[in-house]
Design an enzyme around this catalytic site. Structure first.
Site, PDB file in Angstrom:
ATOM      1  N   TYR A  56       0.843  -1.195   0.000  1.00  0.00           N
ATOM      2  CA  TYR A  56       0.000   0.000   0.000  1.00  0.00           C
ATOM      3  C   TYR A  56       0.884   1.254   0.000  1.00  0.00           C
ATOM      4  CZ  TYR A  56      -3.330   3.554   1.312  1.00  0.00           C
ATOM      5  OH  TYR A  56      -4.081   4.697   1.308  1.00  0.00           O
ATOM      6  N   SER A 102     -30.578  15.081  22.025  1.00  0.00           N
ATOM      7  CA  SER A 102     -30.057  13.997  22.867  1.00  0.00           C
ATOM      8  C   SER A 102     -31.024  12.822  22.820  1.00  0.00           C
ATOM      9  CB  SER A 102     -29.939  14.463  24.312  1.00  0.00           C
ATOM     10  OG  SER A 102     -29.030  15.508  24.388  1.00  0.00           O
ATOM     11  N   LYS A 136     -25.150   1.931  21.816  1.00  0.00           N
ATOM     12  CA  LYS A 136     -24.884   3.360  22.019  1.00  0.00           C
ATOM     13  C   LYS A 136     -23.367   3.486  22.195  1.00  0.00           C
ATOM     14  CE  LYS A 136     -26.250   7.430  24.643  1.00  0.00           C
ATOM     15  NZ  LYS A 136     -24.946   7.906  25.129  1.00  0.00           N
ATOM     16  N   LYS A 320     -34.579   2.862  18.103  1.00  0.00           N
ATOM     17  CA  LYS A 320     -35.138   3.891  17.227  1.00  0.00           C
ATOM     18  C   LYS A 320     -36.395   3.368  16.539  1.00  0.00           C
ATOM     19  CE  LYS A 320     -30.473   5.582  16.363  1.00  0.00           C
ATOM     20  NZ  LYS A 320     -29.343   5.775  15.464  1.00  0.00           N
TER      21      LYS A 320
HETATM   22  S1  IVH Z   1     -28.814   8.559  17.362  1.00  0.00           S
HETATM   23  C1  IVH Z   1     -31.428  12.257  19.034  1.00  0.00           C
HETATM   24  N1  IVH Z   1     -27.374   6.452  17.680  1.00  0.00           N
HETATM   25  O1  IVH Z   1     -25.661   9.527  22.024  1.00  0.00           O
HETATM   26  C2  IVH Z   1     -30.057  11.757  18.997  1.00  0.00           C
HETATM   27  N2  IVH Z   1     -26.803   8.379  18.963  1.00  0.00           N
HETATM   28  O2  IVH Z   1     -27.688  11.419  23.659  1.00  0.00           O
HETATM   29  C3  IVH Z   1     -29.935  10.786  17.889  1.00  0.00           C
HETATM   30  N3  IVH Z   1     -24.824   8.068  20.377  1.00  0.00           N
HETATM   31  O3  IVH Z   1     -24.385  12.535  21.527  1.00  0.00           O
HETATM   32  C4  IVH Z   1     -28.626  10.171  17.907  1.00  0.00           C
HETATM   33  N4  IVH Z   1     -24.436   5.974  19.814  1.00  0.00           N
HETATM   34  O4  IVH Z   1     -23.482  10.929  19.836  1.00  0.00           O
HETATM   35  C5  IVH Z   1     -27.558   7.721  18.067  1.00  0.00           C
HETATM   36  N5  IVH Z   1     -26.176   4.481  17.830  1.00  0.00           N
HETATM   37  C6  IVH Z   1     -26.359   5.740  18.200  1.00  0.00           C
HETATM   38  C7  IVH Z   1     -25.533   6.381  19.137  1.00  0.00           C
HETATM   39  C8  IVH Z   1     -25.781   7.706  19.498  1.00  0.00           C
HETATM   40  C9  IVH Z   1     -24.028   7.002  20.552  1.00  0.00           C
HETATM   41  C10 IVH Z   1     -24.656   9.355  21.090  1.00  0.00           C
HETATM   42  C11 IVH Z   1     -24.749  10.563  20.219  1.00  0.00           C
HETATM   43  C12 IVH Z   1     -25.342  11.644  21.083  1.00  0.00           C
HETATM   44  C13 IVH Z   1     -25.853  10.899  22.250  1.00  0.00           C
HETATM   45  C14 IVH Z   1     -27.327  11.189  22.365  1.00  0.00           C
END
Ligand code: IVH
Length: 337
Positions: A56, A102, A136, A320
């Site tokens: 590479y 959040s 998360k 979600k």
């Molecule tokens: S969706 C409405 N998906 O968690 C927020 N967030 O409190 C929609 N985070 O600072 C974010 N893993 O950086 C989402 N799989 C994930 C996540 C994630 C970590 C963090 C994000 C944000 C906090 C939300």
């Protein structure tokens, strides 16, 4: 991202360039860039390199040498453009295209069942709900804007409305394409969001090295990721092994500024699959779409078991509503969806 036939072609080109059968010139320099991008993707996104590091490096140096001789032919998405040559002095503030909210928290199964009932109360009676469930990630959140397929800006979350423009540091992350073919899906401007992380093994190694050099050790991978993202020297950032996992599309617009969310893709899981197809690192293997709360809970329990062996720090699971139209029907507060 690359099907079997394309991979075969790129591997053949790799061989040709390695054996220097072809002289590098204006006509084939883009082919070499494609070869290098392919190997970045195999190495960083797929975790399955197709060539050895020295090979590479040899190809990369070939491209670098050509571009040094022909500076007018350097393209902004050339693999050589990841490492910024000069130091960033400060981070300007930028407004996110849509506020970064959040997540609402639940700490037990009863909370989650309540939430499920609330979700259903917003939707038509007896509507079918799908939940997509993923880890998360415990890192630093990032919002990356692409316009006309080029990476234009990368910003930290900041206060959710305004973040810091850390574009040079985002560009050095090999998991982030400098160019991605969004236009093939009718998208002119898109903001993708995700988490910047350092994997556990890399973090351990990094701290061992710091100790050996008599430097202070960093507390945890999250601090290391968010500190690294704000370093003034992008070359130093490049050494830290940051990776970006993309888990959300903030906005996606066509040339007239109309929203393409719900056009190009209709669910969260599909949007993640599309990002993966376009070359991004995403939690594709980790996402599970569930139709019942029991399944959601079982999947969360499964992760409780395997969390310690997972290469990245996680601090829970994110659930979600999968369909974008149903997300809209559920609405959001000023803090969270
Ligand atoms: S969706 C409405 N998906 O968690 C927020 N967030 O409190 C929609 N985070 O600072 C974010 N893993 O950086 C989402 N799989 C994930 C996540 C994630 C970590 C963090 C994000 C944000 C906090 C939300």
């Amino acid at each position: 991202m690359y099907d079997a036939d394309q991979q075969k072609v790129l591997l053949n080109r790799t061989k040709a360039f390695l054996q220097a059968k072809e002289k590098l010139d204006t006509d084939n320099v883009d082919a070499l860039r494609d070869v290098l991008r392919f190997h970045e993707w195999r190495y960083y996104v797929q975790d399955n390199p197709a060539i050895a590091d020295p090979e590479y490096d040899q190809l990369f140096k070939q491209l670098q040498a050509f571009e040094e001789k022909h500076p007018d032919q350097v393209t902004p998405d050339s693999p050589t453009q990841r490492v910024a040559s000069d130091l960033t002095k400060e981070f300007p503030e930028v407004n996110h295209l849509r506020p970064m909210l959040s997540l609402d928290n639940s700490y037990n199964e009863e909370d989650l069942r309540d939430w499920d009932r609330r979700v259903r109360s917003f939707l038509e009676q007896d509507a079918k709900v799908e939940y997509s469930v993923e880890p998360k990630f415990d890192g630093a959140s990032i919002a990356i804007v692409y316009e006309d397929d080029y990476l234009r800006r990368g910003a930290t979350r900041g206060n959710g409305t305004t973040g810091e423009d850390v574009t040079p540091n985002v560009k050095v992350m090999n998991t982030v394409p400098l160019k991605a073919p969004f236009s093939e899906n009718g998208i002119k401007r898109i903001e993708v969001r995700g988490e910047v992380m350092i994997n556990k093994a890399h973090f351990k190694h990094f701290n061992e090295q710091r100790m050996a050099e008599g430097l202070s050790i960093l507390a945890n991978p999250r601090n290391a990721a968010s500190g690294s993202l704000r370093m003034q020297d992008a070359k130093e950032v490049a050494k830290r092994g940051l990776e970006a996992y993309l888990y959300q599309v903030g906005i996606a617009e066509d040339a007239e500024g109309n929203s393409m969310l719900d056009e190009a893709v209709t669910t969260h899981a599909e949007s993640i699959a599309l990002l993966n197809k376009l070359g991004f690192k995403t939690p594709t293997d980790e996402i599970r779409v569930c139709t019942r709360m029991e399944e959601v809970l079982a999947y969360c329990r499964e992760w409780e078991e395997k969390r310690d062996d997972y290469p990245y720090e996680i601090d829970g699971m994110v659930i979600k509503v999968n369909r974008f139209d149903q997300q809209e029907q559920c609405g959001y507060t000023s803090h969270h969806p």
